[in-house]
Write a protein that holds these residues in place. Structure first.
Motif, PDB file in Angstrom:
ATOM      1  N   UNK A 110       0.863  -1.380  -0.090  1.00 16.49           N
ATOM      2  CA  UNK A 110       0.225   0.102  -0.029  1.00 16.49           C
ATOM      3  C   UNK A 110       0.928   1.320   0.053  1.00 16.49           C
ATOM      4  N   UNK A 111       1.845   1.253   1.100  1.00 17.25           N
ATOM      5  CA  UNK A 111       2.792   2.354   0.912  1.00 17.25           C
ATOM      6  C   UNK A 111       3.553   2.809  -0.347  1.00 17.25           C
ATOM      7  N   UNK A 112       4.054   1.454  -0.927  1.00 19.21           N
ATOM      8  CA  UNK A 112       4.909   1.967  -2.114  1.00 19.21           C
ATOM      9  C   UNK A 112       4.064   2.250  -3.396  1.00 19.21           C
ATOM     10  N   UNK A 113       2.768   1.684  -3.639  1.00 18.18           N
ATOM     11  CA  UNK A 113       1.878   1.891  -4.652  1.00 18.18           C
ATOM     12  C   UNK A 113       1.436   3.404  -4.526  1.00 18.18           C
ATOM     13  N   UNK A 114       1.007   3.671  -3.240  1.00 19.86           N
ATOM     14  CA  UNK A 114       0.385   5.088  -2.891  1.00 19.86           C
ATOM     15  C   UNK A 114       1.437   5.758  -3.200  1.00 19.86           C
ATOM     16  N   UNK A 115       2.518   5.869  -2.863  1.00 16.68           N
ATOM     17  CA  UNK A 115       3.650   6.763  -3.183  1.00 16.68           C
ATOM     18  C   UNK A 115       3.801   6.915  -4.849  1.00 16.68           C
ATOM     19  N   UNK A 116       3.784   5.755  -5.495  1.00 22.75           N
ATOM     20  CA  UNK A 116       3.990   6.108  -7.013  1.00 22.75           C
ATOM     21  C   UNK A 116       2.894   6.843  -7.496  1.00 22.75           C
ATOM     22  N   UNK A 117       1.496   6.702  -6.999  1.00 17.90           N
ATOM     23  CA  UNK A 117       0.363   7.333  -7.628  1.00 17.90           C
ATOM     24  C   UNK A 117       0.417   8.881  -7.126  1.00 17.90           C
ATOM     25  N   UNK A 118       0.926   9.176  -6.025  1.00 15.64           N
ATOM     26  CA  UNK A 118       1.008  10.412  -5.244  1.00 15.64           C
ATOM     27  C   UNK A 118       2.156  11.313  -6.113  1.00 15.64           C
ATOM     28  N   UNK A 119       2.801  10.642  -6.713  1.00 15.09           N
ATOM     29  CA  UNK A 119       3.907  11.330  -7.472  1.00 15.09           C
ATOM     30  C   UNK A 119       3.252  11.940  -8.918  1.00 15.09           C
ATOM     31  N   UNK A 120       2.051  11.336  -9.219  1.00 15.93           N
ATOM     32  CA  UNK A 120       1.696  12.048 -10.280  1.00 15.93           C
ATOM     33  C   UNK A 120       0.506  13.142  -9.801  1.00 15.93           C
ATOM     34  N   UNK A 121       0.527  13.505  -8.577  1.00 16.11           N
ATOM     35  CA  UNK A 121      -0.054  14.797  -8.312  1.00 16.11           C
ATOM     36  C   UNK A 121      -1.389  14.494  -7.382  1.00 16.11           C
ATOM     37  N   UNK A 122      -1.568  13.256  -7.121  1.00 17.68           N
ATOM     38  CA  UNK A 122      -2.782  12.858  -6.447  1.00 17.68           C
ATOM     39  C   UNK A 122      -2.714  12.695  -4.751  1.00 17.68           C
ATOM     40  N   UNK A 123      -3.743  13.275  -4.045  1.00 17.81           N
ATOM     41  CA  UNK A 123      -3.587  13.196  -2.482  1.00 17.81           C
ATOM     42  C   UNK A 123      -4.199  11.973  -2.094  1.00 17.81           C
ATOM     43  N   UNK A 124      -3.581  11.596  -1.096  1.00 18.93           N
ATOM     44  CA  UNK A 124      -4.096  10.450  -0.134  1.00 18.93           C
ATOM     45  C   UNK A 124      -5.251  10.941   0.776  1.00 18.93           C
ATOM     46  N   UNK A 125      -6.196  10.163   0.961  1.00 20.88           N
ATOM     47  CA  UNK A 125      -7.384  10.463   1.698  1.00 20.88           C
ATOM     48  C   UNK A 125      -7.711   9.106   2.456  1.00 20.88           C
ATOM     49  N   UNK A 126      -7.219   8.635   3.717  1.00 16.31           N
ATOM     50  CA  UNK A 126      -7.493   7.368   4.281  1.00 16.31           C
ATOM     51  C   UNK A 126      -8.820   7.303   4.692  1.00 16.31           C
ATOM     52  N   UNK A 127      -9.388   8.198   5.130  1.00 20.43           N
ATOM     53  CA  UNK A 127     -10.661   8.256   5.876  1.00 20.43           C
ATOM     54  C   UNK A 127     -12.087   8.201   4.852  1.00 20.43           C
TER      55      UNK A 127
END
Length: 333
Positions: free
Chosen positions: A108-125
């Motif tokens: 989850x951490x690694x894939x999330x970081x890859x997606x975030x590099x394209x400018x998208x923000x994480x929202x866990x809730x």
């Protein structure tokens, strides 16, 4: 490409339900791979209109890609244009299945970081898009489109209805039986009891017809259908072995039913095997399509059904408890 995550209690039947709904939508749509409880589908988003009917599934969505190593997964994730699937925020959620072959504790951490590099923000809730990563014999990544709440099905269990008897099919199983019959417009249940099968059919937009020997069951099933907001129904007191008399000018595209398994008192005074045989003959007369039906394992349904003229297409086994084993059949006349 799409995916479905099915339930694990009757996985062959759950897979059969998906297959039936894909066939209803498009003859070219099909299941191309099963990885434990994960199904990869050759289908597009047109199939959503039918997949939303599923009973024996956890969720479905868009399948983005599969991989046979974490390195391959991350390379494919970096090459993907995530903006085609994420509008606002996102979250990566991992499903580690019993046959998982990889060390995915950091996925989850690694894939999330890859997606975030394209400018998208994480929202866990409260993410706008839920990215699903499944670990089985392969690694699978998709976007969830629909999830099926167990609580919604629980609300329709027998003891939650205005009129109930303790012996009734679970709602998820009743829904799957309806879908296995490949119904598009209508369903007949000639042993409707309290109406559990008809409730599930009605909730997915089918017109429902029901028959029962007992007047109290007819009235009770009517109360239940009305309680769940189902208006397109026709119920009548009658004998499941004499359906042509009840419907002299009609044939049905689908019949879905769970005949009684009990004593002569609950079988209208008939021996169980005689009732089953006569009911199958009667159903054959008014059917032009598929029959989805359950029988106790000791009844030799294959021989009887084939003599009448049915072709048995599918068969699913279930052990209910120590004194009841049954099969669910899909037949066509």
């Amino acid at each position: 490409m799409l995916y479905v995550e099915i339930l694990g209690n009757l996985p062959q039947m759950a897979e059969g339900e998906v297959k039936a709904l894909l066939e209803l939508n498009n003859k070219e749509f099909r299941i191309i791979e099963r990885d434990y409880l994960f199904l990869a589908l050759k289908a597009n988003e047109e199939a959503f209109s039918y997949l939303k009917r599923l009973g024996m599934a956890h969720e479905y969505g868009i399948l983005l890609f599969s991989a046979e190593s974490l390195e391959e997964l991350y390379l494919k994730a970096k090459a993907l244009k995530w903006g085609d699937f994420i509008n606002t925020t996102f979250k990566v959620d991992r499903e580690t299945m019993l046959n998982c072959s990889y060390n995915v504790k950091d996925l989850e951490k690694e894939l999330g970081a890859i997606i975030a590099q394209q400018g998208f923000k994480v929202n866990l809730s409260n993410p706008g898009t839920l990215i699903r990563a499944y670990c089985g014999e392969k690694l699978w990544v998709g976007v969830r489109k629909e999830t099926f709440s167990a609580k919604e099905f629980e609300k329709r269990k027998a003891d939650k209805r205005p009129f109930f008897k303790p012996i009734a099919l679970p709602p998820r199983l009743a829904r799957a039986m309806v879908n296995l019959a490949r119904a598009k417009k209508e369903v007949l249940d000639p042993f409707m009891g309290t109406g559990g099968i008809l409730i599930e059919a009605g909730l997915i937009g089918l017109k429902v017809y029901g028959v029962d020997l007992r007047s109290d069951m007819v009235e009770g099933a009517k109360k239940n259908l009305e309680y769940y907001g189902i208006k397109e129904y026709k119920l009548q007191k009658g004998d499941a072995t004499k359906l042509r008399e009840l419907f002299p000018d009609k044939t049905f595209e689908a019949i879905v039913t769970d005949p009684p398994y009990g004593t002569s008192a609950t079988l209208g005074g008939k021996k169980r095997e005689d009732l089953y045989e006569k009911a199958l003959e009667s159903m054959y007369e008014v059917l032009d399509g598929y029959l989805s039906i359950a029988f106790p394992a000791e009844f030799n349904v294959e021989k009887t059904a084939e003599r009448i003229g049915f072709t048995i297409l599918e068969k699913y086994y279930q052990r209910v408890h120590s004194s009841l084993d049954r099969y669910f059949y899909v037949m066509k006349n």
